[in-house]
Design a protein around this motif. Structure first.
Motif, PDB file in Angstrom:
ATOM      1  N   SER A 127       0.844  -1.203   0.000  1.00 23.85           N
ATOM      2  CA  SER A 127       0.000   0.000   0.000  1.00 23.85           C
ATOM      3  C   SER A 127       0.873   1.244   0.000  1.00 23.85           C
ATOM      4  N   ASN A 165       2.292   5.920  -4.374  1.00 21.51           N
ATOM      5  CA  ASN A 165       1.705   6.074  -5.702  1.00 21.51           C
ATOM      6  C   ASN A 165       2.043   7.475  -6.207  1.00 21.51           C
ATOM      7  N   SER A 223      -1.297   7.652   0.817  1.00 24.37           N
ATOM      8  CA  SER A 223      -2.748   7.523   0.657  1.00 24.37           C
ATOM      9  C   SER A 223      -3.314   6.257   1.263  1.00 24.37           C
ATOM     10  N   LYS A 224      -2.450   5.293   1.610  1.00 29.00           N
ATOM     11  CA  LYS A 224      -2.852   3.997   2.188  1.00 29.00           C
ATOM     12  C   LYS A 224      -3.639   3.147   1.187  1.00 29.00           C
ATOM     13  N   LYS A 225      -3.650   3.540  -0.085  1.00 28.29           N
ATOM     14  CA  LYS A 225      -4.310   2.752  -1.117  1.00 28.29           C
ATOM     15  C   LYS A 225      -3.328   1.723  -1.676  1.00 28.29           C
TER      16      LYS A 225
END
Length: 302
Positions: free
Chosen positions: A36, A58, A40-42
């Motif tokens: 991740s 990212n 953004s923790k995405k």
């Protein structure tokens, strides 16, 4: 305390003891760090970038953060050292052939080990947190630390681009390595600033030299032009004298001689014409007189 029908307190209730820190499950931490985005923790999706501290982001999240530093609540704590896209490097990752979106488990599912999306191009080890991975700051190529140690070289194993030891950045380093990496990052920024100053000085020196050369060239051209003009002004009287010395006789005497000759010829021609006229006249008169004499003689003979 006691004999009053109440409860007897224990020692840990009366004496304050040092609280034990809660242990973080390393497997969960690895999944969060390696699968991740740190900002953004995405889930990590290409293009993926990394900073000088080895964190994974990212690229879209970094762009949003740079445009609005308040876009993420803890952005200034996580990546306060990122001030522009020059502070991050786009990673060149090797895809894992066995990875697929269908068989990739969720990060919250701890019962199944997630399959890493990327692997080391040399050792084929998965980039899942179980093995140490590094990237080169010069080219962004990612490989396992083992591959870099087993193939010692001053050029990248993958793209053959040269690099130095300080260009090797560990991905998701241990907490005890962060301090040294922060120090190395500060040294890198100081080195970049020094190089920029040296480039500016060299550029300014080059411009100054070019300016001096241009001024010298202009002065030399002006001096040459002045000297040329002076030489021309000095040589002009000489040429004038030379032209005067070499000048042929004046055209006026020639014209007078020509007129004299023409007049002489004309006079001679006129004289000749007069003589011819006189001759013609004399012959006419003689014929006239001879005709008259013949007539008289004929009359006398009669």
């Amino acid at each position: 305390m006691g004999c009053d029908g109440g409860s007897i307190p224990k020692r840990d209730e009366l004496v304050k003891q040092k609280q034990k820190q809660a242990k973080v499950d390393q497997n969960i931490l690895n999944r969060v760090q390696w699968f991740s985005c740190a900002l953004s923790k995405k889930p990590l999706t290409a293009p993926i970038v990394s900073c000088g501290l080895g964190k994974l982001y990212n690229r879209d999240a970094i762009l949003e953060f740079l445009l609005d530093r308040s876009a993420y609540g803890d952005g200034d704590l996580i990546c306060k050292h990122i001030r522009s896209l020059k502070d991050v490097v786009t990673l060149q990752l090797e895809l894992n052939p066995s990875f697929s979106e269908s068989n990739s488990p969720s990060l919250t599912n701890h019962d199944q080990e997630p399959i890493a999306r990327y692997i080391c191009p040399i050792t084929m080890k998965e980039m899942n947190g179980k093995h140490r991975f590094v990237y080169l700051d010069t080219c962004g190529c990612v490989m396992s630390e083992q591959a870099l140690k087993e193939v010692p070289s001053k050029t990248c194993i993958k793209c053959a681009k040269p690099f130095e030891s300080f260009d090797v950045i560990v991905l998701n380093p241990r907490p005890d390595e962060l301090e040294a990496m922060e120090k190395a990052l500060l040294e890198k920024h100081a080195r970049i600033m020094t190089e920029k100053k040296e480039k500016r000085k060299a550029k300014a020196s080059k411009k100054e030299v070019e300016k001096m050369n241009s001024a010298d060239s202009t002065l030399l051209n002006n001096t040459s032009s002045s000297k040329r003009k002076l030489d021309e002004a000095t040589e002009a009287p000489k040429h004038k004298k030379q032209h005067v010395a070499e000048k042929p006789p004046s055209a006026q005497p020639i014209q007078s001689v020509t007129h004299s000759l023409t007049a002489a010829v004309a006079a001679k021609v006129a004289e000749q014409m007069a003589v011819n006229a006189t001759r013609q006249k004399s012959s006419a008169l003689q014929s006239l007189y001879s005709r008259g004499r013949t007539s008289k003689e004929n009359f006398m003979n009669r």
